[in-house]
Design an enzyme around this catalytic site. Structure first.
Site, PDB file in Angstrom:
ATOM      1  N   ASP A  44      -7.024  -1.534  -4.477  1.00 12.50           N
ATOM      2  CA  ASP A  44      -8.109  -1.216  -3.547  1.00 12.50           C
ATOM      3  C   ASP A  44      -9.072  -0.208  -4.160  1.00 12.50           C
ATOM      4  O   ASP A  44     -10.298  -0.324  -4.022  1.00 12.50           O
ATOM      5  CB  ASP A  44      -7.532  -0.644  -2.241  1.00 12.50           C
ATOM      6  CG  ASP A  44      -6.657  -1.636  -1.510  1.00 12.50           C
ATOM      7  OD1 ASP A  44      -6.908  -2.847  -1.621  1.00 12.50           O
ATOM      8  OD2 ASP A  44      -5.712  -1.193  -0.828  1.00 12.50           O
ATOM      9  N   ASP A  54       0.857  -1.180   0.000  1.00  8.87           N
ATOM     10  CA  ASP A  54       0.000   0.000   0.000  1.00  8.87           C
ATOM     11  C   ASP A  54       0.897   1.235   0.000  1.00  8.87           C
ATOM     12  O   ASP A  54       1.962   1.231   0.622  1.00  8.87           O
ATOM     13  CB  ASP A  54      -0.910   0.019   1.229  1.00  8.87           C
ATOM     14  CG  ASP A  54      -1.964  -1.072   1.196  1.00  8.87           C
ATOM     15  OD1 ASP A  54      -2.372  -1.456   0.085  1.00  8.87           O
ATOM     16  OD2 ASP A  54      -2.372  -1.540   2.274  1.00  8.87           O
TER      17      ASP A  54
END
Length: 200
Positions: free
Chosen positions: A173, A159
């Site tokens: 995401d 991330d």
């Protein structure tokens, strides 16, 4: 006159080329099915194209940020409101469930299987886009789960998008969330994957 009627046929004559109602219905149904097949193939192409684009963007972005940003200070994009900061997330969204990495891997794989099965009955372009986003996002994070450390099916997801007061996430995401929102909107409007519209 009789000879002329025999040649050109009359409405009541068996040579007039009239088609029985049942056969006419069957022919019409067959023509509709043939007409629908190319549309279905086109929707599948849209799904695969969207999925491939979402997957490619996620994969390339992760390769770049891991090579350039990992183990370094975060980069400010919009002051304190948006930064780039690489973290490894072994859990689900927002770092939840870190002890269940393999469970999330299985869930992601199951989602991909469901989307592939649903694609066979796909005749709606908006649904094709939504499922393509879900498929591309799921494949992106599943790739991390399989190939990244600490091991196969236990890998941590990369991330790197860090908005202020919001958990760090990635492009996969984003694709999953956008696909999910689009599916909710389509369901709210009564549009099914096969293109039909129903009113509850």
């Amino acid at each position: 006159m009789a000879e002329a009627e025999r040649v050109i046929g009359t409405p009541d004559s068996p040579d007039s080329g009239a088609v029985e109602p049942e056969k006419a219905d069957e022919a019409a149904t067959e023509q509709e099915a043939v007409a629908e097949r190319p549309k279905g193939r086109r929707r599948l192409v849209v799904l695969l194209a969207v999925a491939a684009l979402a997957y490619a963007l996620d994969l390339v972005s992760k390769l770049i940020v891991v090579a350039k940003l990992e183990h370094r200070d975060s980069i400010q994009v919009l002051g304190d409101w948006l930064q780039l900061e690489v973290i490894r997330n072994p859990g689900a969204a927002w770092g939840m469930g870190e002890a269940f990495t393999i469970v999330f891997t299985v869930i992601a794989a199951a989602v991909i299987v469901v989307i592939v099965r649903l694609a066979k009955k796909l005749y709606s372009t908006p649904w094709a886009i939504a499922l393509g986003l879900l498929l591309g996002g799921a494949l992106g994070n599943l790739t991390d789960r399989i190939f990244r450390a600490p091991g196969v099916f236990e890998g941590a997801v990369v991330d790197f998008i860090a908005p202020k007061h919001y958990p760090v996430f990635n492009l996969a995401d984003s694709a999953i969330v956008c696909g999910g929102i689009l599916i909710v909107l389509l369901s709210f409007r009564g549009i099914d994957p096969d293109g039909t519209v129903h009113k509850d």
